[in-house]
Design a protein around this motif. Structure first.
Motif, PDB file in Angstrom:
ATOM      1  N   LEU A   1      36.253  38.306  -9.366  1.00  0.00           N
ATOM      2  CA  LEU A   1      35.156  37.749  -9.011  1.00  0.00           C
ATOM      3  C   LEU A   1      34.240  38.883  -8.533  1.00  0.00           C
ATOM      4  CD1 LEU A   1      33.749  35.035  -7.927  1.00  0.00           C
ATOM      5  CD2 LEU A   1      34.602  35.511  -5.855  1.00  0.00           C
ATOM      6  N   TYR A   2      33.162  38.895  -9.203  1.00  0.00           N
ATOM      7  CA  TYR A   2      31.966  39.993  -8.936  1.00  0.00           C
ATOM      8  C   TYR A   2      30.884  39.410  -7.834  1.00  0.00           C
ATOM      9  CZ  TYR A   2      34.075  42.777 -12.651  1.00  0.00           C
ATOM     10  OH  TYR A   2      34.752  43.310 -13.328  1.00  0.00           O
ATOM     11  N   VAL A   3      30.407  40.484  -6.830  1.00  0.00           N
ATOM     12  CA  VAL A   3      29.787  39.769  -5.768  1.00  0.00           C
ATOM     13  C   VAL A   3      28.659  40.999  -5.623  1.00  0.00           C
ATOM     14  CG1 VAL A   3      29.268  39.371  -3.250  1.00  0.00           C
ATOM     15  CG2 VAL A   3      31.541  38.710  -4.351  1.00  0.00           C
ATOM     16  N   ALA A   4      27.210  40.400  -5.458  1.00  0.00           N
ATOM     17  CA  ALA A   4      26.373  41.197  -5.107  1.00  0.00           C
ATOM     18  C   ALA A   4      26.030  40.863  -3.717  1.00  0.00           C
ATOM     19  CB  ALA A   4      24.988  40.907  -6.009  1.00  0.00           C
ATOM     20  N   ASP A   5      26.438  41.953  -2.682  1.00  0.00           N
ATOM     21  CA  ASP A   5      26.434  41.800  -1.210  1.00  0.00           C
ATOM     22  C   ASP A   5      25.065  42.369  -1.053  1.00  0.00           C
ATOM     23  OD1 ASP A   5      26.475  42.882   1.514  1.00  0.00           O
ATOM     24  OD2 ASP A   5      28.036  41.341   1.469  1.00  0.00           O
TER      25      ASP A   5
ATOM     26  N   ALA B   1      24.343  41.679   9.159  1.00  0.00           N
ATOM     27  CA  ALA B   1      24.692  41.824   7.849  1.00  0.00           C
ATOM     28  C   ALA B   1      25.235  43.339   7.297  1.00  0.00           C
ATOM     29  CB  ALA B   1      23.596  41.424   6.961  1.00  0.00           C
ATOM     30  N   GLY B   2      24.705  44.258   7.953  1.00  0.00           N
ATOM     31  CA  GLY B   2      25.193  45.641   7.506  1.00  0.00           C
ATOM     32  C   GLY B   2      26.455  45.971   7.917  1.00  0.00           C
ATOM     33  N   LYS B   3      26.925  45.292   9.103  1.00  0.00           N
ATOM     34  CA  LYS B   3      28.371  45.391   9.237  1.00  0.00           C
ATOM     35  C   LYS B   3      29.331  44.571   8.708  1.00  0.00           C
ATOM     36  CE  LYS B   3      31.442  45.570  13.400  1.00  0.00           C
ATOM     37  NZ  LYS B   3      31.552  45.478  14.986  1.00  0.00           N
ATOM     38  N   CYS B   4      29.006  43.237   8.754  1.00  0.00           N
ATOM     39  CA  CYS B   4      29.844  42.295   8.040  1.00  0.00           C
ATOM     40  C   CYS B   4      29.657  42.018   6.484  1.00  0.00           C
ATOM     41  CB  CYS B   4      29.519  40.764   8.751  1.00  0.00           C
ATOM     42  SG  CYS B   4      29.572  40.870  10.596  1.00  0.00           S
ATOM     43  N   GLY B   5      28.651  42.262   6.132  1.00  0.00           N
ATOM     44  CA  GLY B   5      28.182  41.815   4.733  1.00  0.00           C
ATOM     45  C   GLY B   5      27.424  40.579   4.695  1.00  0.00           C
ATOM     46  N   ARG B   6      26.730  40.319   3.481  1.00  0.00           N
ATOM     47  CA  ARG B   6      25.952  39.156   3.136  1.00  0.00           C
ATOM     48  C   ARG B   6      26.028  39.014   1.764  1.00  0.00           C
ATOM     49  NH1 ARG B   6      25.233  34.626   2.028  1.00  0.00           N
ATOM     50  NH2 ARG B   6      23.568  33.111   2.981  1.00  0.00           N
ATOM     51  N   PRO B   7      27.044  38.097   1.448  1.00  0.00           N
ATOM     52  CA  PRO B   7      27.172  37.801  -0.163  1.00  0.00           C
ATOM     53  C   PRO B   7      26.033  37.067  -0.726  1.00  0.00           C
ATOM     54  CG  PRO B   7      29.394  37.328   0.920  1.00  0.00           C
ATOM     55  CD  PRO B   7      28.285  37.507   1.972  1.00  0.00           C
ATOM     56  N   SER B   8      25.544  37.324  -1.629  1.00  0.00           N
ATOM     57  CA  SER B   8      24.317  36.899  -2.357  1.00  0.00           C
ATOM     58  C   SER B   8      24.885  36.109  -3.915  1.00  0.00           C
ATOM     59  CB  SER B   8      23.164  37.827  -2.466  1.00  0.00           C
ATOM     60  OG  SER B   8      22.072  37.268  -2.849  1.00  0.00           O
ATOM     61  N   GLY B   9      24.558  36.836  -4.856  1.00  0.00           N
ATOM     62  CA  GLY B   9      24.933  36.336  -5.947  1.00  0.00           C
ATOM     63  C   GLY B   9      26.407  36.656  -6.233  1.00  0.00           C
ATOM     64  N   ILE B  10      27.090  35.531  -6.944  1.00  0.00           N
ATOM     65  CA  ILE B  10      28.531  35.830  -7.452  1.00  0.00           C
ATOM     66  C   ILE B  10      28.707  35.147  -8.780  1.00  0.00           C
ATOM     67  CG2 ILE B  10      29.328  35.701  -4.899  1.00  0.00           C
ATOM     68  CD1 ILE B  10      30.468  32.830  -5.438  1.00  0.00           C
TER      69      ILE B  10
END
Length: 326
Positions: A110-114, A92-101
């Motif tokens: 489109l806003y994303v809390a990664d 996740a630290g390299k790829c990202g992990r979208p959580s809230g959108i």
């Protein structure tokens, strides 16, 4: 412990994948490839589909005609072989992990809390996300979770589940009853991030009221929901709103009624049980409870979002999103 958390995520994924429903009112939408966790939803303002974030740092768009297709990615690495096959919070630290959108319906942004990488925005055209902030006053966010956009002002509200532990340490945070979560806001007009609340116990989700007067914040660990006043005589203050929902995760505003849907589970030591969709009103009273045991089993339910007489249901670890007709 981090590797243990990942193993548990795989276990939950296998459990959720084995759940089938005979209810004709329920539809499963499997996410493509080796991806998991369609955690949150944002609806296309034209009514033609929705967006969701999954493991590996991808934002998918779903339409009935085309199913799930890639719409955006959190990092340049999100298209790599490693990220495309990532489950849970792996890499996740390299790829990202979208959580809230959430979508700003006026601008199409489109806003994303990664979870590990911070607050981002994606243009209506999709593609690579633009980072807005990953820290405040030199302090990294660590573990972002919920997000909503004020329908009246376009201000973005987002939460940090913990300021001490990252997403791969979530079981530690829950086990220690961590209370370092926070609520922030981002004003696109001034491009500034401000901290509004701290000392939250697992700040998982947030939702702004239809009139923009307050924002609700769920405390997953504490089984509590707080209200932060945005306008009016109580502006800038907070209060307990409801303790009637067990382990609340994301909270979503029902645009048609002004009520809220909350994703709820009963948190056990390892496996969550009794997933439910709970509807509450603007006074914190429970209006409706829908059991989702048959559809989701022992899956960590993350969101329940209503549109046009249907509930769109997301999970933290599952391999599919669900749609249920009300």
């Amino acid at each position: 412990m981090a590797s243990f958390v990942f193993v548990i995520s795989l276990l939950l994924l296998s459990l959720s994948s084995a759940v089938f429903s005979d209810d004709a009112s329920f539809q499963k939408l499997p996410v493509p490839g080796m991806r998991s966790g369609p955690e949150s939803f944002a609806f296309d303002p034209t009514g033609k589909g929705f967006y969701t974030g999954v493991s590996g740092g991808k934002i998918l768009k779903y339409t009935p005609e085309n199913g799930f297709v890639d719409f955006a990615q959190m990092t340049k690495s999100s298209n790599s072989k490693w990220c495309n096959g990532a489950l849970g919070t792996a890499f996740a630290g390299k790829c990202g992990r979208p959580s809230g959108i959430a979508l700003n319906s006026k601008t199409g942004d489109l806003y994303v809390a990664d979870a590990p990488l911070g607050l981002h925005v994606i243009s209506p055209a999709g593609g690579l996300a633009t980072k807005i902030a990953d820290s405040l006053d030199g302090k990294p966010f660590k573990f972002l979770d919920g997000l909503d956009v004020d329908p009246t002002t376009g201000v973005v509200y987002f939460t940090s589940f913990s300021s001490k532990f990252g997403p791969r340490e979530v079981l530690i945070a829950v086990g220690l009853k961590d209370a370092s979560g926070k609520l922030f806001k981002y004003d696109p007009a001034t491009k500034t991030v401000t901290q509004l609340m701290e000392g939250l116990s697992g700040a998982a989700g947030c939702a702004v009221s239809s009139d923009g007067s307050f924002v609700l914040v769920s405390e997953f660990i504490k089984s509590n929901i707080k209200r932060y006043w945005i306008t009016g005589p109580k502006a800038g203050t907070s209060e307990d709103f409801s303790n009637l929902v067990s382990n609340p995760d994301n909270i979503r505003r029902s645009a048609s009624t002004g009520n809220f849907w909350v994703a709820s589970v009963v948190n056990k030591v390892v496996v969550p049980t009794d997933p439910k969709a709970v509807k509450i009103d603007s006074n914190g009273q429970v209006l409706q409870t829908i059991s989702l045991n048959n559809e989701f089993g022992n899956t960590l339910l993350s969101e329940v979002n209503e549109l046009n007489g249907h509930l769109y249901i997301g999970t933290l670890t599952g391999s599919f999103a669900g749609i249920m007709k009300l």
